[in-house]
Write an enzyme that holds these catalytic residues in place. Structure first.
Site, PDB file in Angstrom:
ATOM      1  N   ASN A   1       0.809  -1.220   0.000  1.00 14.82           N
ATOM      2  CA  ASN A   1       0.000   0.000   0.000  1.00 14.82           C
ATOM      3  C   ASN A   1       0.842   1.271   0.000  1.00 14.82           C
ATOM      4  O   ASN A   1       0.329   2.368  -0.186  1.00 14.82           O
ATOM      5  CB  ASN A   1      -0.953   0.013   1.203  1.00 14.82           C
ATOM      6  CG  ASN A   1      -0.219  -0.026   2.528  1.00 14.82           C
ATOM      7  OD1 ASN A   1       0.310  -1.074   2.895  1.00 14.82           O
ATOM      8  ND2 ASN A   1      -0.188   1.082   3.246  1.00 14.82           N
TER       9      ASN A   1
ATOM     10  N   ARG B   1      -1.912  -4.862   5.449  1.00 15.18           N
ATOM     11  CA  ARG B   1      -2.558  -5.151   6.739  1.00 15.18           C
ATOM     12  C   ARG B   1      -3.837  -4.348   6.896  1.00 15.18           C
ATOM     13  O   ARG B   1      -4.820  -4.829   7.455  1.00 15.18           O
ATOM     14  CB  ARG B   1      -1.609  -4.837   7.889  1.00 15.18           C
ATOM     15  CG  ARG B   1      -0.476  -5.816   8.068  1.00 15.18           C
ATOM     16  CD  ARG B   1       0.367  -5.451   9.270  1.00 15.18           C
ATOM     17  NE  ARG B   1       0.960  -4.117   9.142  1.00 15.18           N
ATOM     18  CZ  ARG B   1       1.670  -3.524  10.090  1.00 15.18           C
ATOM     19  NH1 ARG B   1       1.859  -4.144  11.254  1.00 15.18           N
ATOM     20  NH2 ARG B   1       2.200  -2.339   9.886  1.00 15.18           N
TER      21      ARG B   1
ATOM     22  N   ASP C   1      -2.057  -9.758   6.790  1.00 10.41           N
ATOM     23  CA  ASP C   1      -1.050  -9.565   7.835  1.00 10.41           C
ATOM     24  C   ASP C   1      -0.119 -10.761   7.762  1.00 10.41           C
ATOM     25  O   ASP C   1      -0.517 -11.886   8.086  1.00 10.41           O
ATOM     26  CB  ASP C   1      -1.724  -9.486   9.206  1.00 10.41           C
ATOM     27  CG  ASP C   1      -0.736  -9.287  10.355  1.00 10.41           C
ATOM     28  OD1 ASP C   1       0.481  -9.428  10.125  1.00 10.41           O
ATOM     29  OD2 ASP C   1      -1.177  -9.022  11.478  1.00 10.41           O
ATOM     30  N   VAL C   2       1.119 -10.542   7.332  1.00  9.86           N
ATOM     31  CA  VAL C   2       2.022 -11.657   7.070  1.00  9.86           C
ATOM     32  C   VAL C   2       2.391 -12.417   8.333  1.00  9.86           C
ATOM     33  O   VAL C   2       2.875 -13.566   8.245  1.00  9.86           O
ATOM     34  CB  VAL C   2       3.299 -11.192   6.341  1.00  9.86           C
ATOM     35  CG1 VAL C   2       2.947 -10.506   5.022  1.00  9.86           C
ATOM     36  CG2 VAL C   2       4.144 -10.279   7.220  1.00  9.86           C
TER      37      VAL C   2
ATOM     38  N   ASN D   1       7.567  -8.342   0.203  1.00 11.60           N
ATOM     39  CA  ASN D   1       8.070  -6.995   0.444  1.00 11.60           C
ATOM     40  C   ASN D   1       7.858  -6.521   1.872  1.00 11.60           C
ATOM     41  O   ASN D   1       8.659  -5.731   2.391  1.00 11.60           O
ATOM     42  CB  ASN D   1       7.398  -6.019  -0.525  1.00 11.60           C
ATOM     43  CG  ASN D   1       7.615  -4.575  -0.141  1.00 11.60           C
ATOM     44  OD1 ASN D   1       8.687  -4.015  -0.343  1.00 11.60           O
ATOM     45  ND2 ASN D   1       6.586  -3.954   0.449  1.00 11.60           N
TER      46      ASN D   1
ATOM     47  N   SER E   1      18.306  -6.408   1.747  1.00 10.68           N
ATOM     48  CA  SER E   1      18.941  -5.120   1.970  1.00 10.68           C
ATOM     49  C   SER E   1      20.449  -5.289   1.834  1.00 10.68           C
ATOM     50  O   SER E   1      20.995  -6.372   2.089  1.00 10.68           O
ATOM     51  CB  SER E   1      18.613  -4.613   3.381  1.00 10.68           C
ATOM     52  OG  SER E   1      19.426  -3.520   3.739  1.00 10.68           O
TER      53      SER E   1
ATOM     54  N   TYR F   1      17.152  -5.659  12.541  1.00 11.49           N
ATOM     55  CA  TYR F   1      16.846  -5.566  11.110  1.00 11.49           C
ATOM     56  C   TYR F   1      17.868  -6.285  10.243  1.00 11.49           C
ATOM     57  O   TYR F   1      17.510  -7.163   9.438  1.00 11.49           O
ATOM     58  CB  TYR F   1      16.739  -4.105  10.690  1.00 11.49           C
ATOM     59  CG  TYR F   1      16.436  -3.909   9.228  1.00 11.49           C
ATOM     60  CD1 TYR F   1      15.148  -4.128   8.735  1.00 11.49           C
ATOM     61  CD2 TYR F   1      17.426  -3.519   8.325  1.00 11.49           C
ATOM     62  CE1 TYR F   1      14.858  -3.956   7.396  1.00 11.49           C
ATOM     63  CE2 TYR F   1      17.154  -3.340   6.984  1.00 11.49           C
ATOM     64  CZ  TYR F   1      15.861  -3.557   6.522  1.00 11.49           C
ATOM     65  OH  TYR F   1      15.579  -3.389   5.186  1.00 11.49           O
TER      66      TYR F   1
ATOM     67  N   THR G   1      11.640   6.126   2.217  1.00 14.60           N
ATOM     68  CA  THR G   1      10.397   5.505   2.664  1.00 14.60           C
ATOM     69  C   THR G   1      10.182   5.762   4.150  1.00 14.60           C
ATOM     70  O   THR G   1      11.064   6.270   4.842  1.00 14.60           O
ATOM     71  CB  THR G   1      10.419   3.974   2.451  1.00 14.60           C
ATOM     72  OG1 THR G   1      11.441   3.399   3.283  1.00 14.60           O
ATOM     73  CG2 THR G   1      10.679   3.599   0.996  1.00 14.60           C
TER      74      THR G   1
END
Length: 254
Positions: A17, A40, A65-66, A92, A154, A177, A212
Site C-alpha cells: 500500500n 494489513r 497480515d504476514v 516486500n 537489503s 533488522y 520511505t
C-alpha cells in the site's frame, strides 16, 4: 469461481500500500500484470489498488497480515478462487522495529542494549512472515508455467559488506533488522534449492537506500528506483538466475 481466464500474469506483493511495495505494484501493473496489493490495513490497500486502476492497471486489494498464518491461508484461498494460480510473489512487507528512524538514529538496535522482544518482533515479520506467505501460496505458484519469488532484502544483510572494517555498514549497529535480512537471504537460498527443478526462480533483492517510512524518509532513491531490481527479478525469463542476491547494479556478496 476462477474469473481469470486470460494469459495475464498475477502477482502478489505484500506490504504494497506504500513505499517500495506500492512502486513494485505500479510498475508490474504497467507491464500488464494483474497485481494483488497485500496490506494489513484493508482501507489503505484498497486506496492503493484504486489509484493503480485509475492509471489503467488491473489491481485488487488483499487484506494480509504476514505474521498471521490464518490470514496467509485465507489470502491463498481468495487467490485460488479468483484466479486459480499465482505467477509472482514479492515478499516486500518488512519492519525495522525502530519505527520511522534513519539507521544512524535507531539506537534501540545496538546489540549490547537491544530488547530481545524487539528482535523477535522484527523476525516475526521479516522472516517468519515470509515463510507463512510463501508456503500458503506455493501450491498456486506451482500452477504457473514460470513462477518467480522475490524476497526484499537489503545491502545491510550482506555479511561481507558488514564485515568491512570502517566500511559503510560497519558503523550502523543493528541487532534486529540486519540479522533478519541476513536470515532472509539464507531462507532465499533454501527455497531456491528446493524449487529449482520446478522452474520456480527465487532471488533476493536489495533496493538500495530508498526514501520511505521505514528510514524516516532519509533515503536518496525514489521508491520507483528501488523497485526496479525487484521488477526485473519478478519478470525473469526462463534462463534467469535463481538463488541470487542482487541490487540494480548486479550481484551482491552474501
Amino acid at each position: 469461481m476462477n474469473e481469470h481466464t486470460s494469459q495475464q500474469k498475477v502477482a502478489l506483493i505484500t506490504g504494497a500500500n506504500k513505499g517500495i511495495g506500492r512502486a513494485v505494484a505500479e510498475l508490474l501493473a504497467a507491464r500488464q500484470v494483474t497485481v494483488l496489493v497485500g496490506a494489513r490495513d484493508a482501507r489503505r490497500g484498497e486506496e492503493a489498488a484504486a489509484a493503480i486502476r485509475a492509471t489503467g492497471g488491473d489491481a485488487h486489494a488483499l487484506e494480509l497480515d504476514v505474521t498471521d498464518p490464518s490470514a496467509a491461508q485465507a489470502a491463498a484461498s481468495w487467490i485460488d478462487d479468483r484466479f486459480g494460480r499465482l505467477d509472482v510473489l514479492v515478499n516486500n512487507a518488512g519492519i525495522t522495529g525502530s519505527g520511522q528512524a534513519a539507521p544512524q538514529d535507531a539506537l534501540d538496535r545496538v546489540p549490547s542494549a537491544v530488547d530481545v522482544e524487539l528482535v523477535r518482533e522484527v523476525f516475526e515479520t521479516n522472516v517468519f512472515g515470509v515463510i507463512h506467505v510463501t508456503n500458503a501460496v506455493l501450491p498456486l505458484l506451482r500452477r504457473s508455467p514460470a513462477a518467480r519469488i522475490v524476497n526484499l532484502s537489503s545491502h545491510a544483510a550482506s555479511l561481507a559488506l558488514t564485515a568491512e572494517v570502517d566500511g559503510p555498514l560497519s558503523g550502523l549497529p543493528s541487532a534486529a533488522y540486519s540479522p533478519s535480512k541476513a536470515a532472509l537471504n539464507a531462507l532465499t537460498l533454501q527455497y531456491a534449492n528446493e524449487l529449482r527443478k520446478e522452474n520456480i526462480l527465487v532471488n533476493a533483492a536489495a533496493p538500495g537506500y530508498v526514501d520511505t517510512d521505514i528510514n524516516g524518509h532519509s533515503g536518496f532513491l525514489t521508491p520507483a528506483q528501488g523497485a526496479a531490481v525487484v521488477v526485473r527479478l519478478a519478470t525473469l525469463g526462463e534462463d534467469g538466475p535463481t538463488g541470487g542476491f542482487f541490487s540494480e547494479d548486479g550481484p551482491l556478496p552474501w
